[in-house]
Scaffold this active site. Structure first.
Site, PDB file in Angstrom:
ATOM      1  N   THR A 161       3.871  -6.545   3.820  1.00 45.13           N
ATOM      2  CA  THR A 161       3.322  -5.972   5.271  1.00 45.13           C
ATOM      3  C   THR A 161       2.000  -6.055   5.423  1.00 45.13           C
ATOM      4  OG1 THR A 161       3.707  -3.709   4.295  1.00 45.13           O
ATOM      5  CG2 THR A 161       5.628  -4.627   5.753  1.00 45.13           C
ATOM      6  N   ASP A 186       9.939   5.524   3.057  1.00 47.75           N
ATOM      7  CA  ASP A 186      10.647   5.535   4.229  1.00 47.75           C
ATOM      8  C   ASP A 186      10.220   4.950   5.455  1.00 47.75           C
ATOM      9  OD1 ASP A 186      12.946   6.878   3.053  1.00 47.75           O
ATOM     10  OD2 ASP A 186      11.785   8.613   2.846  1.00 47.75           O
ATOM     11  N   ARG A 198      -0.082  17.168  -4.921  1.00 43.36           N
ATOM     12  CA  ARG A 198      -0.764  17.535  -3.753  1.00 43.36           C
ATOM     13  C   ARG A 198       0.076  18.431  -2.879  1.00 43.36           C
ATOM     14  NH1 ARG A 198      -0.064  13.661   1.076  1.00 43.36           N
ATOM     15  NH2 ARG A 198       1.427  11.793   0.421  1.00 43.36           N
ATOM     16  N   GLY A 253       7.436   9.123  -0.015  1.00 43.85           N
ATOM     17  CA  GLY A 253       8.906   9.576   0.350  1.00 43.85           C
ATOM     18  C   GLY A 253       9.759   8.745   0.283  1.00 43.85           C
ATOM     19  N   PHE A 308       0.920  -1.135   0.137  1.00 45.67           N
ATOM     20  CA  PHE A 308       0.048  -0.137  -0.081  1.00 45.67           C
ATOM     21  C   PHE A 308       0.923   1.406  -0.182  1.00 45.67           C
ATOM     22  CE2 PHE A 308      -3.045  -3.314   1.542  1.00 45.67           C
ATOM     23  CZ  PHE A 308      -4.066  -2.952   0.440  1.00 45.67           C
ATOM     24  N   ASP A 363       9.658  11.269   9.925  1.00 46.99           N
ATOM     25  CA  ASP A 363       9.956  10.310   8.942  1.00 46.99           C
ATOM     26  C   ASP A 363       8.676   9.863   8.546  1.00 46.99           C
ATOM     27  OD1 ASP A 363      12.456  10.633  10.312  1.00 46.99           O
ATOM     28  OD2 ASP A 363      12.749   8.513  10.626  1.00 46.99           O
ATOM     29  N   GLY A 364       7.747  10.854   8.122  1.00 41.96           N
ATOM     30  CA  GLY A 364       6.343  10.851   7.769  1.00 41.96           C
ATOM     31  C   GLY A 364       5.263  10.130   8.644  1.00 41.96           C
ATOM     32  N   SER A 420       9.446  -0.044  -0.369  1.00 44.48           N
ATOM     33  CA  SER A 420       8.587   0.613   0.326  1.00 44.48           C
ATOM     34  C   SER A 420       8.976   2.112   0.318  1.00 44.48           C
ATOM     35  CB  SER A 420       8.452   0.072   1.920  1.00 44.48           C
ATOM     36  OG  SER A 420       9.733   0.670   2.195  1.00 44.48           O
TER      37      SER A 420
HETATM   38  N1  ATP Z   1      -0.682  -3.458   4.344  1.00 46.27           N
HETATM   39  C1  ATP Z   1      -0.571  -2.380   4.923  1.00 46.27           C
HETATM   40  N2  ATP Z   1      -1.560  -1.393   5.113  1.00 46.27           N
HETATM   41  C2  ATP Z   1      -1.791  -0.239   5.609  1.00 46.27           C
HETATM   42  N3  ATP Z   1      -0.689   0.327   5.928  1.00 46.27           N
HETATM   43  C3  ATP Z   1       0.498  -0.302   5.630  1.00 46.27           C
HETATM   44  C4  ATP Z   1       0.668  -1.783   5.289  1.00 46.27           C
HETATM   45  N4  ATP Z   1       1.879  -2.219   5.243  1.00 46.27           N
HETATM   46  C5  ATP Z   1       2.510  -1.069   5.759  1.00 46.27           C
HETATM   47  N5  ATP Z   1       1.828   0.005   5.999  1.00 46.27           N
HETATM   48  C6  ATP Z   1       2.009   1.275   6.476  1.00 46.27           C
HETATM   49  O1  ATP Z   1       2.270   2.205   5.447  1.00 46.27           O
HETATM   50  C7  ATP Z   1       3.054   3.432   5.681  1.00 46.27           C
HETATM   51  C8  ATP Z   1       3.851   4.037   4.674  1.00 46.27           C
HETATM   52  O2  ATP Z   1       4.725   3.249   4.209  1.00 46.27           O
HETATM   53  P1  ATP Z   1       5.884   3.266   3.211  1.00 46.27           P
HETATM   54  O3  ATP Z   1       7.151   3.375   3.992  1.00 46.27           O
HETATM   55  O4  ATP Z   1       5.697   2.161   2.036  1.00 46.27           O
HETATM   56  O5  ATP Z   1       5.600   4.630   2.224  1.00 46.27           O
HETATM   57  P2  ATP Z   1       5.875   6.153   2.574  1.00 46.27           P
HETATM   58  O6  ATP Z   1       6.546   6.653   1.479  1.00 46.27           O
HETATM   59  O7  ATP Z   1       6.532   6.340   3.976  1.00 46.27           O
HETATM   60  O8  ATP Z   1       4.229   6.699   2.548  1.00 46.27           O
HETATM   61  P3  ATP Z   1       3.272   6.539   1.549  1.00 46.27           P
HETATM   62  O9  ATP Z   1       2.136   5.712   2.371  1.00 46.27           O
HETATM   63  O10 ATP Z   1       2.701   8.011   1.614  1.00 46.27           O
HETATM   64  O11 ATP Z   1       3.791   6.229   0.354  1.00 46.27           O
HETATM   65  C9  ATP Z   1       3.886   2.757   6.980  1.00 46.27           C
HETATM   66  O12 ATP Z   1       3.955   3.555   8.068  1.00 46.27           O
HETATM   67  C10 ATP Z   1       3.331   1.445   7.320  1.00 46.27           C
HETATM   68  O13 ATP Z   1       3.296   1.197   8.560  1.00 46.27           O
END
Ligand code: ATP
Length: 489
Positions: free
Chosen positions: A150, A177, A281, A209, A120, A450-451, A175
């Protein structure tokens, strides 16, 4: 067969034509191909090899010019197999042994990886990226892996805190960050955190990010793509990374990227409501926030890194009320926190003895950065180093909307830090005392690391949602080089 000082040279068939193949001790494989001299550097270009029948398939990643190819992206390297057919079974065995020996001599290449894929993250394309870019390269490199998707927030943290680390040579996050930070937090909470933090972590950009992947790849001028990120992991070079501990009461969060309060945090978090705008956005919401600029009351306290103690004219221009020994801040007793029951034990630095400085608000933005890039397009802290033991502090107090607009444009090249409206220095420790918005004392702000939203104050976007910390004083210290990353150099 000529075998001298571990250089081997022998006749093999390539496309049915017999030619001489040579492998030097230094790891160069060379041959003649229809009159052209060809060569491969094992370390740089060879991922692995396999044997099928009487043939050796050497799996490589090479520049497109070397592959006589001219379609598609002309800059990205290309996967290509070179097929050699030794003339006897004994020769096949010898070639296989010698190439393997050469690959084994490249210390640090991982053999078994745990891959965490967030289906996601970002544009929900991590599974596709895994299938198209990660899996084929790992297979070429004969790297064994376990892939886990995840399933929910904090799943990556749970996995990192529980897994048997002896099973792997590295953990790779496909993923953004967010998942990487969860893994760091999971490792830091383990009983064996000290050895766990030596586990190399890789990140393949597949989020919104991708600041860490961008920071790593940009150091060698490579584009922030999954392909280059996977190559860095396969080649197995490593570097250390500072880890910041953010502390409030008994709650702690380990950060490897950044902490933001004010404008940057507001843009980061509140722009979520405009997700339907896609990549635009952030820009759209940044404009909106600048035109309706908020300033925040509050105070920051920091311990400047050596060389930054005399903050010079810039700070004075910004009418800082407190500097120098006469009014140097001493953190009070309530801040240095209870000893944890398990996990990371903070090093024994007496914060009270450090030389603290203070700046009073109002602030437009306060930003702390561990690595140069906050996202693929935001070079927040151009001087940030992965393991210097300091965080780069970027502070904007009051500033005209026009200057702010110009600063936002400069964020993609890091020139904003040269502006007289921006205070930029390195710090060893930091305390944030966040306050309300100057225009409306009933409204507070957001603190983001860190987001992850650490704290949502009164009247903020989704302020009813539970967050890890309260909108109150928090402390940040840095541990030098505690984490380990796969890195292109
Ligand atoms: N299956 C899932 N369903 C929902 N959230 C999830 C899942 N797996 C991981 N996450 C959460 O998604 C968040 C964002 O993860 P990720 O590091 O891939 O992207 P990001 O660039 O930080 O954020 P974005 O979601 O804006 O892309 C993390 O905080 C993680 O906990």
């Amino acid at each position: 067969m000529d075998q001298h000082r571990q250089t081997i040279s022998d006749l093999v068939k390539i496309d049915g034509i017999t030619t001489t193949l040579t492998l030097t001790y230094a790891g160069k494989l060379s041959w003649n191909d229809g009159g052209d001299h060809r060569s491969l550097t094992i370390e740089k270009e060879v991922l692995g090899f396999s044997i099928l029948g009487s043939k050796i398939f050497v799996k490589t990643i090479i520049d497109k010019s070397d592959a006589y190819c001219c379609t598609g992206d002309k800059t990205a390297p290309l996967r290509k197999s070179f097929v050699f057919e030794p003339l006897s079974e004994a020769s096949l065995q010898l070639w296989s042994n010698m190439i393997q020996e050469n690959l084994d001599s490249l210390a640090g290449r991982p053999k078994k990886l745990l891959i965490l894929v967030n289906p996601f993250g970002g544009r929900k394309s991590a599974l596709k990226i895994f299938a198209a870019d990660v899996k084929p390269l790992l297979e070429d490199a004969n790297i064994l892996y376990t892939m886990k998707e995840t399933r929910h927030q904090l799943h990556a943290k749970e996995i990192a805190s529980e897994i048997d680390l002896s099973m792997y040579d590295g953990i790779v996050c496909v993923s953004g960050d967010g998942v990487l930070v969860e893994v760091v937090n999971g490792l830091m909470e383990r009983e064996d955190w000290e050895s766990a933090m030596k586990m190399p972590l890789g990140v393949v950009p597949a989020g919104t990010g991708n600041g860490m992947a961008k920071s790593l790849l940009d150091t060698v001028g490579q584009p922030c793509t999954a392909l280059y990120a996977v190559l860095a992991i396969i080649r197995g070079h490593k570097r250390s990374l500072d880890v910041a501990t953010i502390l409030q009461g008994e709650t702690r969060f380990y950060s490897v990227l950044m902490l933001a309060w004010g404008l940057v945090a507001d843009i980061d978090i509140e722009s979520e409501r405009f997700r339907w705008l896609g990549n635009a956005r952030m820009d759209f919401y940044a404009l909106l926030r600048i035109f309706h600029l908020r300033t925040y009351n509050g105070h920051i306290y920091f311990v400047p890194a050596p060389g930054y103690e005399k903050l010079g004219d810039k700070l004075r221009q910004q009418s800082v009320e407190c500097s120098g020994d006469s009014c140097a801040f001493r953190p009070n007793q309530e801040l240095p926190i209870k000893i944890q029951q398990h996990g990371y034990r903070q090093s024994n630095v007496d914060l009270q003895k450090l030389n603290w400085k203070k700046i009073d608000g109002p602030f437009v933005s306060v930003w702390l950065h561990n690595v140069p890039w906050g996202s693929e397009v935001t070079m927040a802290a151009p001087d940030a180093k992965f393991a210097d033991g300091y965080l780069d502090l970027i502070v904007m107090r009051t500033c005209s909307k026009l200057s702010l607009l110009a600063l936002m444009i400069e964020l993609n090249n890091g020139n904003h830090v040269k502006s007289p409206d921006v205070l930029y220095l390195k710090v060893k420790a930091f305390i944030l005392e966040p306050g309300s918005q100057t225009a409306d004392p009933s409204k507070e702000g957001i603190i983001d690391s860190d987001g992850e939203v650490l704290a949502r104050g009164n009247g903020t976007y989704k302020c009813k949602q539970k967050s890890m910390m309260t909108y109150d004083k928090l402390q940040i210290t840095v541990e030098q080089g505690l984490a380990t990353l796969f890195s292109p150099i």
